[in-house]
Design a protein around this motif. Structure first.
Motif, short mmCIF file in Angstrom:
data_model
loop_
_atom_site.label_atom_id
_atom_site.label_comp_id
_atom_site.label_asym_id
_atom_site.label_seq_id
_atom_site.Cartn_x
_atom_site.Cartn_y
_atom_site.Cartn_z
N ASP A 1 0.88 -1.16 0.00
CA ASP A 1 0.00 0.00 0.00
C ASP A 1 0.92 1.21 0.00
OD1 ASP A 1 -2.02 -1.87 0.34
OD2 ASP A 1 -2.27 -1.46 2.47
N MET A 2 0.48 2.30 -0.63
CA MET A 2 1.37 3.45 -0.81
C MET A 2 0.61 4.76 -0.62
SD MET A 2 3.67 4.27 -4.21
CE MET A 2 2.35 4.67 -5.35
N ALA A 3 1.30 5.75 -0.06
CA ALA A 3 0.83 7.14 -0.02
C ALA A 3 1.84 7.97 -0.82
CB ALA A 3 0.74 7.64 1.42
N ALA A 4 1.36 8.61 -1.90
CA ALA A 4 2.27 9.35 -2.77
C ALA A 4 1.49 10.39 -3.57
CB ALA A 4 3.00 8.40 -3.72
N VAL A 5 2.22 11.33 -4.14
CA VAL A 5 1.71 12.38 -5.02
C VAL A 5 0.34 12.92 -4.58
CG1 VAL A 5 3.13 11.79 -7.03
CG2 VAL A 5 0.94 10.64 -6.72
N GLY A 6 0.23 13.22 -3.29
CA GLY A 6 -0.98 13.82 -2.76
C GLY A 6 -2.12 12.86 -2.47
N GLU A 7 -1.94 11.58 -2.72
CA GLU A 7 -2.98 10.57 -2.49
C GLU A 7 -2.78 9.92 -1.12
OE1 GLU A 7 -5.57 9.82 -4.43
OE2 GLU A 7 -4.99 11.23 -6.00
N PRO A 8 -3.87 9.56 -0.43
CA PRO A 8 -3.74 8.86 0.86
C PRO A 8 -3.27 7.42 0.64
CG PRO A 8 -6.04 8.96 0.21
CD PRO A 8 -5.26 9.77 -0.81
N ILE A 9 -2.85 6.78 1.71
CA ILE A 9 -2.37 5.40 1.61
C ILE A 9 -3.49 4.50 1.09
CG2 ILE A 9 -2.85 4.76 4.01
CD1 ILE A 9 0.00 3.30 3.78
N GLN A 10 -3.12 3.66 0.12
CA GLN A 10 -4.09 2.76 -0.53
C GLN A 10 -3.34 1.67 -1.28
OE1 GLN A 10 -6.00 4.90 -4.01
NE2 GLN A 10 -4.92 6.58 -2.96
N PRO A 11 -4.03 0.58 -1.66
CA PRO A 11 -3.36 -0.51 -2.37
C PRO A 11 -2.68 -0.03 -3.65
CG PRO A 11 -5.52 -1.21 -1.62
CD PRO A 11 -5.44 0.27 -1.38
N HIS A 12 -1.48 -0.59 -3.89
CA HIS A 12 -0.71 -0.23 -5.08
C HIS A 12 -0.23 -1.46 -5.85
CE1 HIS A 12 2.00 1.60 -7.86
NE2 HIS A 12 3.10 1.23 -7.22
N LEU A 13 0.41 -2.44 -5.17
CA LEU A 13 0.98 -3.62 -5.83
C LEU A 13 0.53 -4.91 -5.16
CD1 LEU A 13 4.72 -2.54 -6.12
CD2 LEU A 13 3.08 -2.67 -8.00
N TRP A 14 0.42 -5.95 -5.99
CA TRP A 14 0.19 -7.30 -5.48
C TRP A 14 0.96 -8.24 -6.40
CZ3 TRP A 14 -1.44 -12.00 -7.23
CH2 TRP A 14 -1.73 -12.95 -6.25
N THR A 15 1.76 -9.15 -5.82
CA THR A 15 2.60 -10.05 -6.61
C THR A 15 2.65 -11.43 -5.97
OG1 THR A 15 3.98 -8.14 -7.16
CG2 THR A 15 4.89 -10.30 -7.64
N ARG A 16 2.63 -12.46 -6.81
CA ARG A 16 2.80 -13.84 -6.35
C ARG A 16 4.02 -14.42 -7.04
NH1 ARG A 16 -1.67 -17.61 -4.47
NH2 ARG A 16 -0.48 -19.44 -3.82
N LEU A 17 5.02 -14.83 -6.23
CA LEU A 17 6.29 -15.33 -6.74
C LEU A 17 6.45 -16.82 -6.41
CD1 LEU A 17 8.43 -12.36 -5.42
CD2 LEU A 17 7.55 -12.65 -7.73
#
Length: 164
Positions: free
Chosen positions: A145-161
């Motif tokens: 989850d990420m907070a960036a460029v004026g946006e509140p923290i929220q889901p950004h990436l999901w990966t299965r390795l």
């Protein structure tokens, strides 16, 4: 984990020993300021007997046929293992961001939150995030989850390795 690896592993690293090895897989990402995307990732987690694990990840954007389009994120750093399952993570990114994370093992899941962020003058604004790593059916699954460029923290990436 092979006994040879276990015999050299620092005892404080035992809670995250399941992350050791080479991993490959696909995932997806989104954020309000960018288009949705799919990516493939290579992650290598290793150790040399000291109380930390080395962490190197490279990702590429992929098309609908899982063919690489272009390089995406890359990050490298260390999971610093502390007594009692406490984990510190230090990561440097090709985008000009350096992060310090802190967290702990919660059962079979590693939960981390950013403690501090530094960035170069040309890096995009990034405030912080949360990461979750888990061993699920033999695969390493992680999300951010990420907070960036004026946006509140929220889901950004999901990966299965999968193990490589």
């Amino acid at each position: 984990m092979p006994s040879e690896l276990a015999s050299k592993l620092h005892p404080d690293c035992t809670p995250v020993a399941w992350m050791l090895g080479s991993w490959r897989g696909n995932g997806h990402g989104h954020y309000p300021t960018i288009e949705k995307f799919h990516h493939t990732e290579e992650l290598v987690v290793s150790h040399d007997g000291r109380p930390f694990l080395s962490y190197v990840s490279r990702a590429w954007l992929i098309d609908d046929h899982a063919e690489k389009i272009r390089p995406a994120a890359s990050e490298s750093g260390f999971l610093r293992c502390r007594p009692g399952g406490e984990i510190e993570m230090v990561l440097a990114h090709s985008t000009g961001v350096v992060e310090v994370w802190s967290g702990r093992m919660d059962g079979r899941r590693l939960e981390l939150v950013t403690d501090s962020v530094a960035r170069t003058g040309s890096a995009k604004e990034y405030v912080g995030g949360r990461r979750h790593y888990e061993l699920l059916d033999g695969d390493l699954v992680w999300s951010m989850d990420m907070a960036a460029v004026g946006e509140p923290i929220q889901p950004h990436l999901w990966t299965r390795l999968k193990p490589d």
